[in-house]
Design a protein around this motif. Sequence first.
Motif, PDB file in Angstrom:
ATOM      1  N   GLU A  41       0.831  -1.207   0.000  1.00 42.77           N
ATOM      2  CA  GLU A  41       0.000   0.000   0.000  1.00 42.77           C
ATOM      3  C   GLU A  41       0.867   1.259   0.000  1.00 42.77           C
ATOM      4  OE1 GLU A  41      -0.216  -2.545   1.975  1.00 42.77           O
ATOM      5  OE2 GLU A  41      -2.254  -3.362   1.943  1.00 42.77           O
ATOM      6  N   ALA A  42       1.970   1.212   0.757  1.00 43.06           N
ATOM      7  CA  ALA A  42       2.876   2.357   0.800  1.00 43.06           C
ATOM      8  C   ALA A  42       3.502   2.607  -0.567  1.00 43.06           C
ATOM      9  CB  ALA A  42       3.968   2.117   1.849  1.00 43.06           C
ATOM     10  N   ALA A  43       3.887   1.528  -1.242  1.00 45.37           N
ATOM     11  CA  ALA A  43       4.492   1.670  -2.569  1.00 45.37           C
ATOM     12  C   ALA A  43       3.531   2.335  -3.548  1.00 45.37           C
ATOM     13  CB  ALA A  43       4.912   0.299  -3.098  1.00 45.37           C
ATOM     14  N   ALA A  44       2.243   1.992  -3.450  1.00 45.16           N
ATOM     15  CA  ALA A  44       1.251   2.597  -4.344  1.00 45.16           C
ATOM     16  C   ALA A  44       1.140   4.102  -4.103  1.00 45.16           C
ATOM     17  CB  ALA A  44      -0.109   1.923  -4.146  1.00 45.16           C
ATOM     18  N   LYS A  45       1.163   4.502  -2.824  1.00 45.04           N
ATOM     19  CA  LYS A  45       1.082   5.931  -2.494  1.00 45.04           C
ATOM     20  C   LYS A  45       2.325   6.679  -2.978  1.00 45.04           C
ATOM     21  CE  LYS A  45      -2.822   6.524  -0.284  1.00 45.04           C
ATOM     22  NZ  LYS A  45      -3.845   7.479  -0.760  1.00 45.04           N
ATOM     23  N   LEU A  46       3.493   6.084  -2.733  1.00 42.67           N
ATOM     24  CA  LEU A  46       4.735   6.731  -3.149  1.00 42.67           C
ATOM     25  C   LEU A  46       4.817   6.828  -4.672  1.00 42.67           C
ATOM     26  CD1 LEU A  46       7.141   5.018  -0.599  1.00 42.67           C
ATOM     27  CD2 LEU A  46       6.504   7.434  -0.642  1.00 42.67           C
ATOM     28  N   ALA A  47       4.315   5.815  -5.351  1.00 49.75           N
ATOM     29  CA  ALA A  47       4.317   5.843  -6.816  1.00 49.75           C
ATOM     30  C   ALA A  47       3.468   7.003  -7.333  1.00 49.75           C
ATOM     31  CB  ALA A  47       3.802   4.519  -7.368  1.00 49.75           C
TER      32      ALA A  47
END
Length: 358
Positions: A41-47
Amino acid sequence: SMADVQAELSRYPQPKESGSIDEIAFLKQAIIMVYQFQYKEAAAKLAEVLRANRYNYIAWLWYSRIVGKTESILKTLGEAQRWGNADREVLQENKRNRALLVAAPATVKRCPICWTVLVDNPACCSYCKAQLKIHEGEFSKPASQDYIETAVTRLEKVQKFDPKNVHVAYCLALGYFNLDKIERALGFLRVAARYSPGVASYQQAVHILETLLARQESTASARPAAIQPARAASLPKAGQKSILVIEDSPTSRKVISMVLTREGYHVVEASTGADGIMLAGEVIPSLILLDIMLPDMTGFDVLPRLKDMPHLQQVPVIMLTGKTGSADRMLGIRAGSSEYLTKPFNPQKLIEIIKKYL
């Protein structure tokens, strides 16, 4: 909480808001997810942040901490340094991880304390020297415990609003194990074992810590009574000012008590946050010395409860810690402390600060 993440972000220059998304808000959400070990989920936000602004080196740095492929780590670290080449944390993280990644396999894990790359399943982190597994037997304590204390403080805040997060609970247990606070470590490990009863390694670690704790308690019961945590055995003399010392280290308490007694103060000692709160309700101290890292709670948890007592609202509180971070200093000041003293400190410096208030 968002306030804790804001303190984290305050160490970096604030990014500009994109026309399509609020980068600051998205970064806050991503960092919270990283602390909760919700990496996908964090990776999606950072992306999303990076699609809006590829120059946001803060996002690149955090992205580098949650990807597992060596090639991806090198790329994201490179982008973080490319756009944030004046940032000390970015430079340090690049320096220590790139050397390890040269001989690393295709995928690697990270140290939960300091984000350093782990190669060949080591017993301890090559950088912060934290033990990476709860085990029996002797081991060298980390040379500097600042990283571990910072990680534990960060994870405890996450655990308060996500109490069933097994990964957070286990990492807290691991952190306190490295700090040699076995009882506190055992409490968090039992949380992990309760919510993941099928994980055999958690049950084995619980058994290890129970054995270590029993051994410590057996050793402590054999010590002379003089070195046990002291209670308010006597009342202050007429006109004598009392100082409540809430500090878990017997050595630190003994040194502080000797220094204060020599200066003519009456000293009341507590080794845990709960004991300190109880004694604060029984006595009327003129000043309180409060350690941040206690076995049952943090000084940040204790301070508001002290200030809730009407007779303590105007009593100065000096917080003691081994950490030097400005964020922690600000947390203490916001919570109501009068001063923030970093350990180890010169006894004369302590007396000078106390005399400012008494």
